[in-house]
Design a protein around this motif. Structure first.
Motif, PDB file in Angstrom:
ATOM      1  N   PHE A  12      33.835  35.807   3.825  1.00  0.00           N
ATOM      2  CA  PHE A  12      33.794  35.845   5.278  1.00  0.00           C
ATOM      3  C   PHE A  12      35.027  35.172   5.852  1.00  0.00           C
ATOM      4  CE2 PHE A  12      32.020  31.659   4.547  1.00  0.00           C
ATOM      5  CZ  PHE A  12      32.458  30.904   5.627  1.00  0.00           C
ATOM      6  N   ASP A  13      35.347  35.591   7.049  1.00  0.00           N
ATOM      7  CA  ASP A  13      36.381  34.949   7.833  1.00  0.00           C
ATOM      8  C   ASP A  13      35.672  34.291   9.006  1.00  0.00           C
ATOM      9  OD1 ASP A  13      38.498  35.868   6.237  1.00  0.00           O
ATOM     10  OD2 ASP A  13      38.485  37.797   7.263  1.00  0.00           O
ATOM     11  N   GLY A  14      36.307  33.332   9.620  1.00  0.00           N
ATOM     12  CA  GLY A  14      35.675  32.659  10.736  1.00  0.00           C
ATOM     13  C   GLY A  14      36.669  31.949  11.607  1.00  0.00           C
ATOM     14  N   ASP A  15      36.157  31.454  12.726  1.00  0.00           N
ATOM     15  CA  ASP A  15      37.010  30.737  13.664  1.00  0.00           C
ATOM     16  C   ASP A  15      36.133  29.883  14.571  1.00  0.00           C
ATOM     17  OD1 ASP A  15      39.349  29.914  14.884  1.00  0.00           O
ATOM     18  OD2 ASP A  15      40.054  31.948  15.295  1.00  0.00           O
ATOM     19  N   SER A  16      36.766  28.903  15.193  1.00  0.00           N
ATOM     20  CA  SER A  16      36.088  28.039  16.144  1.00  0.00           C
ATOM     21  C   SER A  16      37.119  27.516  17.126  1.00  0.00           C
ATOM     22  CB  SER A  16      35.424  26.858  15.434  1.00  0.00           C
ATOM     23  OG  SER A  16      34.847  25.983  16.389  1.00  0.00           O
ATOM     24  N   ASP A  17      36.629  27.111  18.288  1.00  0.00           N
ATOM     25  CA  ASP A  17      37.514  26.504  19.273  1.00  0.00           C
ATOM     26  C   ASP A  17      37.676  25.001  19.035  1.00  0.00           C
ATOM     27  OD1 ASP A  17      34.957  25.783  20.021  1.00  0.00           O
ATOM     28  OD2 ASP A  17      35.190  26.299  22.131  1.00  0.00           O
ATOM     29  N   ALA A  18      36.999  24.443  18.057  1.00  0.00           N
ATOM     30  CA  ALA A  18      37.104  23.022  17.725  1.00  0.00           C
ATOM     31  C   ALA A  18      37.776  22.860  16.360  1.00  0.00           C
ATOM     32  CB  ALA A  18      35.720  22.383  17.695  1.00  0.00           C
ATOM     33  N   LEU A  19      38.773  21.988  16.292  1.00  0.00           N
ATOM     34  CA  LEU A  19      39.544  21.832  15.050  1.00  0.00           C
ATOM     35  C   LEU A  19      38.689  21.420  13.859  1.00  0.00           C
ATOM     36  CD1 LEU A  19      42.845  20.138  16.281  1.00  0.00           C
ATOM     37  CD2 LEU A  19      42.547  22.465  15.415  1.00  0.00           C
ATOM     38  N   ILE A  20      37.804  20.444  14.041  1.00  0.00           N
ATOM     39  CA  ILE A  20      37.005  19.976  12.907  1.00  0.00           C
ATOM     40  C   ILE A  20      36.051  21.084  12.453  1.00  0.00           C
ATOM     41  CG2 ILE A  20      35.242  18.841  14.331  1.00  0.00           C
ATOM     42  CD1 ILE A  20      36.520  17.709  10.847  1.00  0.00           C
ATOM     43  N   VAL A  21      35.504  21.839  13.389  1.00  0.00           N
ATOM     44  CA  VAL A  21      34.588  22.923  13.015  1.00  0.00           C
ATOM     45  C   VAL A  21      35.355  24.023  12.295  1.00  0.00           C
ATOM     46  CG1 VAL A  21      32.948  24.638  13.875  1.00  0.00           C
ATOM     47  CG2 VAL A  21      33.013  22.358  14.880  1.00  0.00           C
ATOM     48  N   ARG A  22      36.547  24.310  12.748  1.00  0.00           N
ATOM     49  CA  ARG A  22      37.392  25.287  12.044  1.00  0.00           C
ATOM     50  C   ARG A  22      37.624  24.815  10.604  1.00  0.00           C
ATOM     51  NH1 ARG A  22      40.819  29.530  12.839  1.00  0.00           N
ATOM     52  NH2 ARG A  22      42.848  29.331  11.862  1.00  0.00           N
ATOM     53  N   GLY A  23      37.814  23.517  10.433  1.00  0.00           N
ATOM     54  CA  GLY A  23      37.964  22.956   9.093  1.00  0.00           C
ATOM     55  C   GLY A  23      36.698  23.091   8.269  1.00  0.00           C
ATOM     56  N   LEU A  24      35.551  22.893   8.895  1.00  0.00           N
ATOM     57  CA  LEU A  24      34.277  23.063   8.186  1.00  0.00           C
ATOM     58  C   LEU A  24      34.086  24.521   7.764  1.00  0.00           C
ATOM     59  CD1 LEU A  24      31.995  20.766  10.357  1.00  0.00           C
ATOM     60  CD2 LEU A  24      32.880  20.301   8.059  1.00  0.00           C
ATOM     61  N   ILE A  25      34.535  25.444   8.590  1.00  0.00           N
ATOM     62  CA  ILE A  25      34.486  26.863   8.215  1.00  0.00           C
ATOM     63  C   ILE A  25      35.333  27.081   6.964  1.00  0.00           C
ATOM     64  CG2 ILE A  25      35.163  29.204   8.904  1.00  0.00           C
ATOM     65  CD1 ILE A  25      34.455  28.328  11.825  1.00  0.00           C
ATOM     66  N   ALA A  26      36.511  26.469   6.928  1.00  0.00           N
ATOM     67  CA  ALA A  26      37.385  26.601   5.755  1.00  0.00           C
ATOM     68  C   ALA A  26      36.709  26.049   4.505  1.00  0.00           C
ATOM     69  CB  ALA A  26      38.718  25.891   6.001  1.00  0.00           C
ATOM     70  N   VAL A  27      36.009  24.923   4.651  1.00  0.00           N
ATOM     71  CA  VAL A  27      35.288  24.337   3.510  1.00  0.00           C
ATOM     72  C   VAL A  27      34.189  25.297   3.051  1.00  0.00           C
ATOM     73  CG1 VAL A  27      33.767  22.450   2.795  1.00  0.00           C
ATOM     74  CG2 VAL A  27      35.852  21.951   4.093  1.00  0.00           C
ATOM     75  N   LEU A  28      33.439  25.864   3.996  1.00  0.00           N
ATOM     76  CA  LEU A  28      32.391  26.823   3.633  1.00  0.00           C
ATOM     77  C   LEU A  28      32.983  28.070   2.978  1.00  0.00           C
ATOM     78  CD1 LEU A  28      29.944  26.609   6.674  1.00  0.00           C
ATOM     79  CD2 LEU A  28      29.628  25.676   4.367  1.00  0.00           C
ATOM     80  N   ARG A  29      34.133  28.506   3.451  1.00  0.00           N
ATOM     81  CA  ARG A  29      34.781  29.658   2.811  1.00  0.00           C
ATOM     82  C   ARG A  29      35.101  29.341   1.353  1.00  0.00           C
ATOM     83  NH1 ARG A  29      39.791  31.581   5.378  1.00  0.00           N
ATOM     84  NH2 ARG A  29      39.332  33.572   4.382  1.00  0.00           N
ATOM     85  N   SER A  30      35.560  28.112   1.095  1.00  0.00           N
ATOM     86  CA  SER A  30      35.879  27.743  -0.290  1.00  0.00           C
ATOM     87  C   SER A  30      34.615  27.690  -1.140  1.00  0.00           C
ATOM     88  CB  SER A  30      36.619  26.410  -0.338  1.00  0.00           C
ATOM     89  OG  SER A  30      35.751  25.337  -0.079  1.00  0.00           O
ATOM     90  N   LEU A  31      33.477  27.409  -0.513  1.00  0.00           N
ATOM     91  CA  LEU A  31      32.213  27.326  -1.233  1.00  0.00           C
ATOM     92  C   LEU A  31      31.644  28.706  -1.551  1.00  0.00           C
ATOM     93  CD1 LEU A  31      29.963  25.466  -2.330  1.00  0.00           C
ATOM     94  CD2 LEU A  31      28.967  25.493  -0.042  1.00  0.00           C
ATOM     95  N   TYR A  32      31.780  29.648  -0.625  1.00  0.00           N
ATOM     96  CA  TYR A  32      31.111  30.942  -0.757  1.00  0.00           C
ATOM     97  C   TYR A  32      32.008  32.134  -1.081  1.00  0.00           C
ATOM     98  CZ  TYR A  32      26.888  28.886   1.288  1.00  0.00           C
ATOM     99  OH  TYR A  32      25.780  28.134   1.518  1.00  0.00           O
ATOM    100  N   ASN A  33      33.235  32.146  -0.594  1.00  0.00           N
ATOM    101  CA  ASN A  33      34.056  33.348  -0.760  1.00  0.00           C
ATOM    102  C   ASN A  33      34.323  33.663  -2.226  1.00  0.00           C
ATOM    103  OD1 ASN A  33      34.143  33.722   1.965  1.00  0.00           O
ATOM    104  ND2 ASN A  33      36.362  33.546   2.161  1.00  0.00           N
ATOM    105  N   GLY A  34      34.097  34.920  -2.563  1.00  0.00           N
ATOM    106  CA  GLY A  34      34.344  35.385  -3.924  1.00  0.00           C
ATOM    107  C   GLY A  34      33.110  35.418  -4.804  1.00  0.00           C
TER     108      GLY A  34
END
Length: 136
Positions: A67-89
């Motif tokens: 999945f790809d994702g985005d947020s208007d908050a920097l820390i939440v955008r970072g949490l999305i990146a962490v979740l991507r590392s957990l689930y993507n692939g």
């Protein structure tokens, strides 16, 4: 069960002793992500239950989840990146089996996120699981 990308974040966190540094690292992960196309920021991809604006766009190809994702908050955008590392692939059938709470606890995030951020993180995880179960 964690992906190599998530294990890399765990290793990075082990070297960063100060929580300000860890927070900055999460934010940097988010800054490194490509922004989500504005055309994908629609009600169908919006995650409710988050204090900030959050969009997750799942992509399932050949039974592999990402999945790809985005947020208007920097820390939440970072949490999305962490979740991507957990689930993507992962195979889509494996996504609901991931103990996200347990894996994220390895980073100590639960102790350092506000209640609103923690609720938003749970809402993102729930959305990821729902999408995966619908497509398993």
């Amino acid at each position: 069960m964690a992906t190599p990308a998530f294990e890399e974040i765990v290793e990075d966190f082990e070297f960063l002793e100060d929580w300000e540094d860890r927070y900055r690292h999460v934010i940097d992960q988010g800054k490194a992500m490509e922004p989500l196309d504005d055309a994908l920021k629609v009600p169908a991809t919006k995650v409710h239950g988050c204090a900030s604006q959050v969009w997750l766009h799942p992509i399932i190809e050949n039974r592999v989840f990402r999945f790809d994702g985005d947020s208007d908050a920097l820390i939440v955008r970072g949490l999305i990146a962490v979740l991507r590392s957990l689930y993507n692939g992962l195979p889509v059938s494996e996504v609901p089996k991931v103990d996200a709470g347990g894996e994220l606890a390895r980073l100590g995030l639960n102790d350092h996120l506000s209640a609103q951020r923690s609720n938003g993180l749970r809402a993102m995880i729930e959305r990821i699981r729902e999408v995966a179960q619908e497509n398993a």
